[in-house]
Scaffold this motif. Structure first.
Motif, PDB file in Angstrom:
ATOM      1  N   ASP A   7       2.831   7.714  -8.816  1.00 20.58           N
ATOM      2  CA  ASP A   7       1.762   8.227  -9.668  1.00 20.58           C
ATOM      3  C   ASP A   7       1.163   7.146 -10.564  1.00 20.58           C
ATOM      4  OD1 ASP A   7       2.079  10.830  -8.702  1.00 20.58           O
ATOM      5  OD2 ASP A   7       3.719  11.186 -10.092  1.00 20.58           O
ATOM      6  N   THR A  16       0.691   4.126  -2.875  1.00 18.36           N
ATOM      7  CA  THR A  16       0.326   5.508  -2.560  1.00 18.36           C
ATOM      8  C   THR A  16       1.454   6.496  -2.855  1.00 18.36           C
ATOM      9  OG1 THR A  16       0.919   5.220  -0.224  1.00 18.36           O
ATOM     10  CG2 THR A  16      -1.397   4.869  -0.825  1.00 18.36           C
ATOM     11  N   SER A  17       2.685   6.030  -2.873  1.00 10.95           N
ATOM     12  CA  SER A  17       3.816   6.937  -3.080  1.00 10.95           C
ATOM     13  C   SER A  17       4.213   7.106  -4.550  1.00 10.95           C
ATOM     14  CB  SER A  17       5.028   6.470  -2.265  1.00 10.95           C
ATOM     15  OG  SER A  17       5.502   5.231  -2.751  1.00 10.95           O
ATOM     16  N   ASN A  22       0.831  -1.211   0.000  1.00 10.68           N
ATOM     17  CA  ASN A  22       0.000   0.000   0.000  1.00 10.68           C
ATOM     18  C   ASN A  22       0.862   1.257   0.000  1.00 10.68           C
ATOM     19  OD1 ASN A  22      -2.736   1.074   0.039  1.00 10.68           O
ATOM     20  ND2 ASN A  22      -2.166   1.877   2.046  1.00 10.68           N
ATOM     21  N   GLU A  23       1.957   1.238   0.768  1.00  6.45           N
ATOM     22  CA  GLU A  23       2.878   2.390   0.795  1.00  6.45           C
ATOM     23  C   GLU A  23       3.494   2.626  -0.589  1.00  6.45           C
ATOM     24  OE1 GLU A  23       7.389   2.992   2.339  1.00  6.45           O
ATOM     25  OE2 GLU A  23       6.019   2.098   3.791  1.00  6.45           O
ATOM     26  N   LEU A  54      -6.140  -1.825  -4.484  1.00  8.07           N
ATOM     27  CA  LEU A  54      -5.471  -0.767  -3.715  1.00  8.07           C
ATOM     28  C   LEU A  54      -5.218   0.470  -4.589  1.00  8.07           C
ATOM     29  CD1 LEU A  54      -2.903  -2.877  -1.648  1.00  8.07           C
ATOM     30  CD2 LEU A  54      -4.962  -1.725  -0.790  1.00  8.07           C
ATOM     31  N   ALA A  55      -4.852   0.260  -5.841  1.00  6.32           N
ATOM     32  CA  ALA A  55      -4.636   1.395  -6.741  1.00  6.32           C
ATOM     33  C   ALA A  55      -5.941   2.156  -6.954  1.00  6.32           C
ATOM     34  CB  ALA A  55      -4.067   0.920  -8.073  1.00  6.32           C
ATOM     35  N   ASN A  88      -6.830   4.145  -3.854  1.00  8.04           N
ATOM     36  CA  ASN A  88      -5.925   5.286  -3.689  1.00  8.04           C
ATOM     37  C   ASN A  88      -5.911   6.209  -4.896  1.00  8.04           C
ATOM     38  OD1 ASN A  88      -4.552   4.891  -1.028  1.00  8.04           O
ATOM     39  ND2 ASN A  88      -4.182   2.883  -1.929  1.00  8.04           N
ATOM     40  N   ARG A  89      -6.819   5.985  -5.863  1.00 13.03           N
ATOM     41  CA  ARG A  89      -6.957   6.804  -7.073  1.00 13.03           C
ATOM     42  C   ARG A  89      -5.626   6.936  -7.822  1.00 13.03           C
ATOM     43  NH1 ARG A  89     -11.054   8.814  -8.707  1.00 13.03           N
ATOM     44  NH2 ARG A  89     -10.216  10.743  -9.514  1.00 13.03           N
ATOM     45  N   LYS A  90      -5.014   5.787  -8.105  1.00 12.82           N
ATOM     46  CA  LYS A  90      -3.760   5.738  -8.854  1.00 12.82           C
ATOM     47  C   LYS A  90      -3.999   5.039 -10.177  1.00 12.82           C
ATOM     48  CE  LYS A  90      -1.320   7.481  -5.512  1.00 12.82           C
ATOM     49  NZ  LYS A  90      -0.468   8.645  -5.634  1.00 12.82           N
TER      50      LYS A  90
END
Length: 162
Positions: free
Chosen positions: A75, A72-73, A68-69, A93-94, A97-99
């Protein structure tokens, strides 16, 4: 397991199991592009339909926090795991986290590339690259649901591989 299909994981990397795929891929990418900021991470990804032994629960939870880290880190996430089941959680997870996630699956004679995009929070429409023809802009304005947009995309001519 299949080094012939993996140019960033060579036969020499596989001899004796001395190097894991993620570390070898990052190292070999830097050989091709020395300025690349690449690092390999070896994680156990829990998969639907597969149980996690009690002895591994703490380890897997820690690795999920790391996954997850990592998501989130960044783009954009390029997901190159070996199975459909292992792609599910990172894709989820993407999305949460809107990735932007690019999912690639390779076979011996086939391949699949999927873009898991972002939705506009106000309109619930999938975001698209900016630009495009006037017709494409009008079609985007007309599409009111993801289902209608998917139908429009299927109706559009698709580029053929050469």
């Amino acid at each position: 397991s299949n080094p012939v299909r993996q140019p960033l994981f060579t036969y020499q990397d596989s001899v004796g199991g001395k190097t894991d795929k993620a570390t070898a891929a990052a190292m070999n990418l830097k050989k091709v592009c020395p300025s690349a900021k690449a690092s390999g991470h070896v994680l156990t990804i829990p998969m639907p339909g597969h149980t996690v032994p009690k002895s591994q629960v703490t380890k897997v939870k820690g690795e999920m926090l790391k996954l997850n880290e990592l998501i989130t880190s960044h783009d954009v996430i390029f997901l190159l795991t070996d199975s459909r089941e292992s792609r599910w959680l990172p894709s989820l997870l993407a999305a949460v986290n809107r990735k932007l996630l690019i999912n690639v699956a390779l076979g011996f004679d086939t391949y699949v590339v999927m873009r898991h995009g972002l939705r506009d929070a106000k309109t619930s429409e999938f975001s698209k690259p900016t630009g495009g023809s006037e017709k494409e802009k009008e079609e985007k304005e007309v599409a009111s649901t993801p289902e209608e947009e998917a139908k429009q995309q299927r109706a559009s001519p698709q580029p053929q591989p050469q």
